[in-house]
Design a protein around this motif. Structure first.
Motif, PDB file in Angstrom:
ATOM      1  N   GLU A  41       6.257   5.809  -0.357  1.00 34.93           N
ATOM      2  CA  GLU A  41       6.212   6.285  -1.819  1.00 34.93           C
ATOM      3  C   GLU A  41       7.511   7.011  -2.159  1.00 34.93           C
ATOM      4  N   LEU A  42       7.897   7.939  -1.326  1.00 26.14           N
ATOM      5  CA  LEU A  42       9.151   8.693  -1.653  1.00 26.14           C
ATOM      6  C   LEU A  42      10.416   7.817  -1.315  1.00 26.14           C
ATOM      7  N   VAL A  43      10.420   7.012  -0.329  1.00 23.45           N
ATOM      8  CA  VAL A  43      11.542   6.150  -0.205  1.00 23.45           C
ATOM      9  C   VAL A  43      11.915   4.957  -1.554  1.00 23.45           C
ATOM     10  N   GLU A 102       2.896  11.889   5.966  1.00 23.53           N
ATOM     11  CA  GLU A 102       2.057  10.358   6.497  1.00 23.53           C
ATOM     12  C   GLU A 102       2.848   9.183   5.907  1.00 23.53           C
ATOM     13  N   ALA A 103       2.470   8.116   6.654  1.00 21.00           N
ATOM     14  CA  ALA A 103       3.395   7.039   6.364  1.00 21.00           C
ATOM     15  C   ALA A 103       3.430   6.437   5.202  1.00 21.00           C
ATOM     16  N   LEU A 104       2.191   6.327   4.629  1.00 19.70           N
ATOM     17  CA  LEU A 104       2.415   5.742   3.313  1.00 19.70           C
ATOM     18  C   LEU A 104       2.845   6.713   2.091  1.00 19.70           C
ATOM     19  N   LYS A 161       0.623  -1.295  -0.044  1.00 18.13           N
ATOM     20  CA  LYS A 161       0.175   0.008   0.137  1.00 18.13           C
ATOM     21  C   LYS A 161       0.802   1.337   0.036  1.00 18.13           C
ATOM     22  N   TYR A 162       0.576   2.191  -0.908  1.00 19.13           N
ATOM     23  CA  TYR A 162       1.290   3.422  -0.919  1.00 19.13           C
ATOM     24  C   TYR A 162       0.038   4.425  -1.099  1.00 19.13           C
ATOM     25  N   GLU A 163       0.439   5.862  -0.881  1.00 20.10           N
ATOM     26  CA  GLU A 163      -0.340   6.809  -1.055  1.00 20.10           C
ATOM     27  C   GLU A 163       0.382   8.008  -1.957  1.00 20.10           C
ATOM     28  N   THR A 164      -0.049   8.479  -2.695  1.00 17.48           N
ATOM     29  CA  THR A 164       0.419   9.795  -3.419  1.00 17.48           C
ATOM     30  C   THR A 164      -0.230  11.181  -2.890  1.00 17.48           C
TER      31      THR A 164
END
Length: 375
Positions: A271-273, A265-267, A187-190
């Protein structure tokens, strides 16, 4: 079995994260036991209301608000009053995760765990002020004479304990931190930031930029290489810079290739990592170094300081540098800029990171609880 947990040791906002995850996993693992968490519900604790509620939702967990305020407890510790806290008796086991704790003869068997000894061995890198340092020293001294066993979050911290307290060598064991479960899911968030960086070539760093994080030397090395026209990725710093790090803030403001953004935020952070070229982490002192494993979980390399716990945690998969030597950091940055992130490398570091879970740490601690309870 009825198990006591010192909830005050779970209140540290950042460094307490792996201990909070460990305790939740332990409560779920030992479903036939009853856990009672005693915590002083001050402003610091109330920031973690979601965590306390998540524990309350576990059937075998009870949370008790401790009548003694954290301030009063700390004052007694500061002035060397060993019986600073009236912990209840009658439990089958006593735990203090992440903080050394004094337990008397009727509060046994017991285990405390310790993150690091930076306030003693490297005070210039510690976030503790003089009174916090004295409190830690007093409590650690009492802990040595009262706990059945004492855990450390890395072999490095365990060895520091052995060096300081050689007579208690047999008490110490390593209990490596886990990282949060979300690092292992898909799970990832943009957001606007992740979208802006998705097509860019960049390195990442995140955390609270205190003196121990060594951002000054990192930015100096980075700036010198850019001045020498080396084609380096951009540098994205995520988090906050300590108020006393004004030169670091100036370095950031004077660079067109370094950006500082607030905590994410965590997700979105994940995503950035995942989309980065790796983590730059040349700290001066780490008791463990969670971002190293978090970065590996996303298949990305790490430049790390070749000191304290970092070589142990990074294993052979990153690029070590001398944190005190700008030239060494420059050499490491050039190696990072040429690092090929192959599919094989991604799979290798993801597999390595997968062992650092709350569940694995809880299983190790659970075995020790059973061993000590039957002695």
């Amino acid at each position: 079995m009825n198990i006591f947990i010192n909830g005050n040791s779970l209140k540290a906002f950042t460094s307490g994260t792996p201990q909070r995850g460990l305790i939740k996993a332990l409560c779920l693992l030992r479903s036939d036991d009853k856990f009672t968490v005693f915590v002083s519900m001050d402003a610091e604790a109330l920031q973690l209301s979601d965590y306390w509620n998540s524990l309350r939702n576990i059937n075998n967990v009870n949370i008790v608000s401790n009548l003694s305020s954290q301030r009063n407890i700390n004052i007694k510790k500061l002035f060397g009053i060993k019986n600073y806290q009236s912990w209840p008796k009658g439990f089958d086991f006593y735990l203090s995760p992440g903080m050394p704790e004094y337990f008397n003869k009727k509060q046994q068997p017991s285990i405390s765990t310790v993150a690091d000894l930076s306030s003693i061995n490297a005070p210039e890198t510690s976030s503790l002020k003089w009174h916090g340092n004295r409190i830690f020293k007093n409590t650690l001294k009492w802990c040595m004479k009262s706990n059945s066993m004492i855990g450390a979050i890395s072999n490095f911290t365990r060895d520091e304990l052995i060096e300081k307290y050689p007579a208690q060598k047999e008490l110490f064991f390593s209990l490596h931190n886990g990282i949060e479960d979300f690092w292992f899911d898909d799970k990832y968030e943009t957001n606007e930031l992740t979208n802006n960086y998705k097509t860019q070539n960049y390195w990442v760093w995140w955390g609270f930029g205190s003196n121990r994080k060594n951002l000054g030397r990192l930015l100096e090395a980075y700036s010198e290489l850019k001045t020498e026209n080396h084609p380096l990725p951009q540098l994205l710093l995520i988090g906050e810079i300590a108020a006393n790090q004004l030169p670091v803030k100036d370095q950031i403001n004077n660079s067109t290739c370094v950006e500082l953004v607030p905590f994410q935020e965590a997700l979105s952070l994940k995503e950035l990592v995942r989309n980065s070229k790796g983590l730059l982490f040349p700290s001066l002192y780490e008791g463990f170094g969670l971002p190293i494993i978090e970065t590996y979980s996303q298949g990305r390399p790490v430049l790390y300081g070749n000191c304290t716990s970092m070589p142990e945690v990074a294993s052979e998969y990153g690029i070590p540098v001398d944190s005190l030597d700008v030239k060494s950091i420059k050499t490491g940055l050039l190696k990072m800029s040429q690092f090929e992130i192959s599919k094989e490398y991604e799979e290798l570091v993801k597999k390595y990171a997968s062992q650092f879970t709350y569940q694995n740490a809880a299983q190790q601690l659970s075995k020790l609880i059973d061993q000590l309870s039957t002695q």
